[in-house]
Structures are given as structure tokens and as C-alpha cells.
Scaffold this motif. Structure first.
Motif, mmCIF file in Angstrom:
data_model
loop_
_atom_site.group_PDB
_atom_site.id
_atom_site.type_symbol
_atom_site.label_atom_id
_atom_site.label_comp_id
_atom_site.label_asym_id
_atom_site.label_seq_id
_atom_site.Cartn_x
_atom_site.Cartn_y
_atom_site.Cartn_z
ATOM 1 N N THR A 164 89.414 26.034 38.306
ATOM 2 C CA THR A 164 89.139 25.824 39.727
ATOM 3 C C THR A 164 87.700 26.170 40.095
ATOM 4 O OG1 THR A 164 89.898 27.997 40.508
ATOM 5 C CG2 THR A 164 91.583 26.313 40.235
ATOM 6 N N ALA A 165 86.799 26.105 39.104
ATOM 7 C CA ALA A 165 85.361 26.243 39.355
ATOM 8 C C ALA A 165 84.673 25.224 38.444
ATOM 9 C CB ALA A 165 84.903 27.669 39.040
ATOM 10 N N ALA A 166 83.450 24.819 38.839
ATOM 11 C CA ALA A 166 82.768 23.733 38.118
ATOM 12 C C ALA A 166 82.213 24.221 36.794
ATOM 13 C CB ALA A 166 81.628 23.202 38.975
ATOM 14 N N ALA A 167 82.625 23.589 35.701
ATOM 15 C CA ALA A 167 82.201 24.029 34.374
ATOM 16 C C ALA A 167 81.097 23.115 33.839
ATOM 17 C CB ALA A 167 83.400 24.004 33.428
ATOM 18 N N PRO A 168 80.075 23.711 33.196
ATOM 19 C CA PRO A 168 79.011 22.883 32.625
ATOM 20 C C PRO A 168 79.482 22.119 31.383
ATOM 21 C CG PRO A 168 78.601 25.220 32.212
ATOM 22 C CD PRO A 168 79.795 25.141 33.111
ATOM 23 N N TYR A 169 80.517 22.622 30.743
ATOM 24 C CA TYR A 169 81.104 21.972 29.557
ATOM 25 C C TYR A 169 82.555 22.440 29.458
ATOM 26 C CZ TYR A 169 80.214 26.596 27.636
ATOM 27 O OH TYR A 169 80.200 27.957 27.446
ATOM 28 N N PRO A 187 86.907 20.484 36.627
ATOM 29 C CA PRO A 187 85.758 19.791 37.202
ATOM 30 C C PRO A 187 84.520 20.045 36.337
ATOM 31 C CG PRO A 187 86.358 21.714 38.525
ATOM 32 C CD PRO A 187 87.231 21.736 37.321
ATOM 33 N N LEU A 188 83.871 18.973 35.904
ATOM 34 C CA LEU A 188 82.765 19.098 34.956
ATOM 35 C C LEU A 188 81.456 18.681 35.577
ATOM 36 C CD1 LEU A 188 83.611 17.633 31.429
ATOM 37 C CD2 LEU A 188 83.066 19.993 32.047
ATOM 38 N N GLY A 189 80.427 19.518 35.405
ATOM 39 C CA GLY A 189 79.099 19.137 35.873
ATOM 40 C C GLY A 189 78.355 20.329 36.426
ATOM 41 N N GLU A 190 77.026 20.240 36.405
ATOM 42 C CA GLU A 190 76.204 21.369 36.847
ATOM 43 C C GLU A 190 75.547 21.116 38.190
ATOM 44 O OE1 GLU A 190 74.383 23.821 33.515
ATOM 45 O OE2 GLU A 190 74.509 21.815 32.632
ATOM 46 N N GLY A 191 75.676 19.910 38.722
ATOM 47 C CA GLY A 191 75.063 19.613 40.012
ATOM 48 C C GLY A 191 75.969 20.026 41.157
ATOM 49 N N GLU A 192 75.640 19.570 42.362
ATOM 50 C CA GLU A 192 76.442 19.925 43.540
ATOM 51 C C GLU A 192 77.803 19.238 43.511
ATOM 52 O OE1 GLU A 192 75.011 19.632 47.430
ATOM 53 O OE2 GLU A 192 73.756 21.395 47.184
ATOM 54 N N VAL A 193 77.838 18.082 42.860
ATOM 55 C CA VAL A 193 79.073 17.314 42.791
ATOM 56 C C VAL A 193 79.491 17.218 41.326
ATOM 57 C CG1 VAL A 193 80.077 15.031 43.172
ATOM 58 C CG2 VAL A 193 78.491 16.001 44.850
ATOM 59 N N GLN A 194 80.785 17.375 41.093
ATOM 60 C CA GLN A 194 81.271 17.325 39.707
ATOM 61 C C GLN A 194 82.295 16.212 39.530
ATOM 62 O OE1 GLN A 194 82.125 20.498 41.453
ATOM 63 N NE2 GLN A 194 79.939 20.922 41.367
ATOM 64 N N ARG A 216 83.725 18.811 44.720
ATOM 65 C CA ARG A 216 82.737 19.893 44.838
ATOM 66 C C ARG A 216 83.394 21.240 44.615
ATOM 67 N NH1 ARG A 216 78.000 18.867 48.117
ATOM 68 N NH2 ARG A 216 78.042 16.634 48.572
ATOM 69 N N PHE A 217 82.861 21.997 43.688
ATOM 70 C CA PHE A 217 83.383 23.345 43.402
ATOM 71 C C PHE A 217 82.223 24.333 43.321
ATOM 72 C CE2 PHE A 217 86.842 20.761 41.920
ATOM 73 C CZ PHE A 217 87.971 21.559 42.028
ATOM 74 N N VAL A 218 82.547 25.630 43.475
ATOM 75 C CA VAL A 218 81.560 26.658 43.131
ATOM 76 C C VAL A 218 81.504 26.711 41.600
ATOM 77 C CG1 VAL A 218 81.912 28.029 45.233
ATOM 78 C CG2 VAL A 218 83.296 28.529 43.220
ATOM 79 N N PRO A 219 80.384 27.195 41.031
ATOM 80 C CA PRO A 219 80.260 27.146 39.569
ATOM 81 C C PRO A 219 81.139 28.146 38.818
ATOM 82 C CG PRO A 219 78.294 28.117 40.563
ATOM 83 C CD PRO A 219 79.175 27.701 41.688
ATOM 84 N N LEU A 220 81.562 27.718 37.639
ATOM 85 C CA LEU A 220 82.202 28.627 36.684
ATOM 86 C C LEU A 220 81.054 29.404 36.042
ATOM 87 C CD1 LEU A 220 84.993 29.269 35.351
ATOM 88 C CD2 LEU A 220 84.340 27.688 33.540
#
Ligand code: SAH
Length: 227
Positions: A164-169, A187-194, A216-220
Motif C-alpha cells: 500500500t505504498a509506491a515501490a521503486p521495484y 503500485p510501481l514507480g518512483e514518480g508522483e503517479v505509479q 498515487r501512493f506515498v513511497p515505500l
């Protein structure tokens, strides 16, 4: 304790929840067990509506992400409903959640009869949610303070994993801890939108991958549990 809470969960909020469920249906959610869970859970009690910010309460049942303290958010109800629906949760399944936050998603999974394990890396949120969930009647989740990238090898394998947070990988440990035949949503991605990704484990190292649109998630955050 439960009495005090049920008093706060009055007809006004129940009516607002019904409307939220209708909105989620129009947005395409149709797993009746997900909708039923959302119609039961008093979302207005989960976030940071201190006396200084009573206005937030008015938004408790709008389809929005809201602050929960420690710079984190409670996910938008549509996002919670969508991720949960995609996992096709069945009663008794072992589900690992990464990012407990305020515990709203945890409560949805518990309502659906899952055996829930959930990891949070912010001590403040972890301590708060560990007291709060049982306080409003949601017992039984195994809440762990730690690093979600590592998962919970001691309790693996899991039928389902929800990040439940945005993962870069996609963390390798989580792939390993998924049962063959199991599903993971992340949710995958490092930008504002994943990009929402759904993985099905088809063999010990084989996966089918589907992408399911932008969220859109807060980052992992990386391995710094406690900060
Ligand atoms: N499931 C929550 C969503 C909370 S937002 C809900 O229902 O509201 C995402 C959460 O992930 C935040 O609480 C954040 O602190 C947590 N998080 C971020 N990186 C993490 C990590 N590496 N391990 C565990 N939790 C993490």
C-alpha cells in the motif's frame, strides 16, 4: 470501549458510508464483500482529525486520501477497494499487507475473513494502530513493526500480498514469500503517479504480470524502520 466507539458511529456516518459505497459502485467496484466491508468500517475514526482540524471529519467519506499523522495518508477508498477487489480475497486466506498506516486496509481485510499480517516502518503509526484496531473491535491482525521490503519470512508463504505504498521495484523477498497460485498487488514507480501491477505466481520463479492503470501512493521507504 466498543460502546464509546459505536456511539460516535451514528446514523449520520452510516448514511455517508452508504453514499460512499454507491460512489465506489459507479467507479466500477463490484465485489460485494469489499463493498460490505466498506459500508461497515467507521473510516472517520481512522485518521488524524484532532480538535484543531475538525474539518477533516467532513471529508471522512469522500473518495479522498487524508492525513493520518507522521506525514502519511489513509489511502483513497477507491484505491483500497480496487486493490482488495483485484486480490479476490477469500475467508481464511493468509494475507500480507505492507504499510499498515492507520489500519483501514487491515480492517477491510479482517472484515473479509482474511488472516492478516501487516508491516509498518513508522514507530508512531505502528504504536497508534496497534492500540486503535482492537479498540474499535478489530482484533486478530498480526501487526509487525519492521521493513516491508523484507516481508515476513517466518509466516510465509502468503496467499495474497498487498503493498500500500509506491515501490521503486518489486521486492524479491515478497516474490519469494508468495504462494504458488497466489496474487500480489503493488503500485510501481518512483514518480508522483505509479502503475498498479498485479502479479500471479505461476511457479516457484514464474509470474504473470498485468498492469491496471495509474494511482498515487506515498513511497515505500527504504530500510530505516523507526524513523
Ligand atoms: N494501508 C494504509 C496505507 C497507509 S500509507 C491505509 O489503509 O491507510 C502507506 C504506509 O506505508 C505508511 O504508513 C508508511 O509509513 C508505510 N511504509 C512506507 N515504507 C514502508 C516500508 N518499507 N515498510 C513498511 N511500511 C512502510
Amino acid at each position: 470501549m466498543l460502546k464509546a466507539v459505536s456511539k460516535e458511529d451514528d446514523y449520520l456516518y452510516q448514511g455517508k458510508r452508504k453514499r460512499l459505497v454507491e460512489i465506489l459502485k459507479t467507479k466500477g467496484i463490484n465485489d460485494s464483500k469489499v463493498l460490505e466491508a466498506i459500508s461497515k468500517i467507521p473510516r472517520h475514526l481512522f485518521f488524524d482529525a484532532s480538535a484543531s482540524r475538525p474539518a477533516l471529519l467532513d471529508h471522512a467519506y469522500s473518495d479522498k486520501a487524508l492525513p493520518i499523522g507522521a506525514g502519511q495518508t489513509i489511502s483513497q477508498p477507491y484505491t483500497v477497494a480496487f486493490q482488495t477487489e483485484m486480490l479476490n480475497i477469500q475467508p481464511g486466506e493468509k494475507v500480507l499487507e505492507i504499510g499498515t498506516g492507520c489500519g483501514y486496509q487491515t480492517a477491510v481485510l479482517l472484515e473479509m475473513g482474511a488472516k492478516v499480517f501487516s508491516i509498518e516502518r513508522q514507530k508512531l503509526l505502528f504504536d497508534k494502530t496497534k492500540l486503535f484496531l482492537p479498540y474499535i473491535g478489530y482484533t486478530g491482525a498480526r501487526l509487525v513493526f519492521g521493513d516491508g521490503y523484507k516481508g515476513l519470512p517466518r509466516h510465509a508463504p502468503f496467499d495474497k500480498i498487498i503493498v500500500t505504498a509506491a515501490a521503486p521495484y518489486i521486492p524479491n523477498d515478497l516474490l519469494e514469500q508468495l504462494k504458488t497460485g497466489g496474487l500480489m498487488i503493488i503500485p510501481l514507480g518512483e514518480g508522483e503517479v505509479q502503475e498498479m501491477v498485479l502479479l500471479k505466481k505461476t511457479g516457484p520463479t514464474q509470474f504473470d504480470k498485468k498492469t491496471l492503470g495509474s494511482f498515487r501512493f506515498v513511497p515505500l521507504l527504504p530500510n530505516k524502520a523507526g524513523q
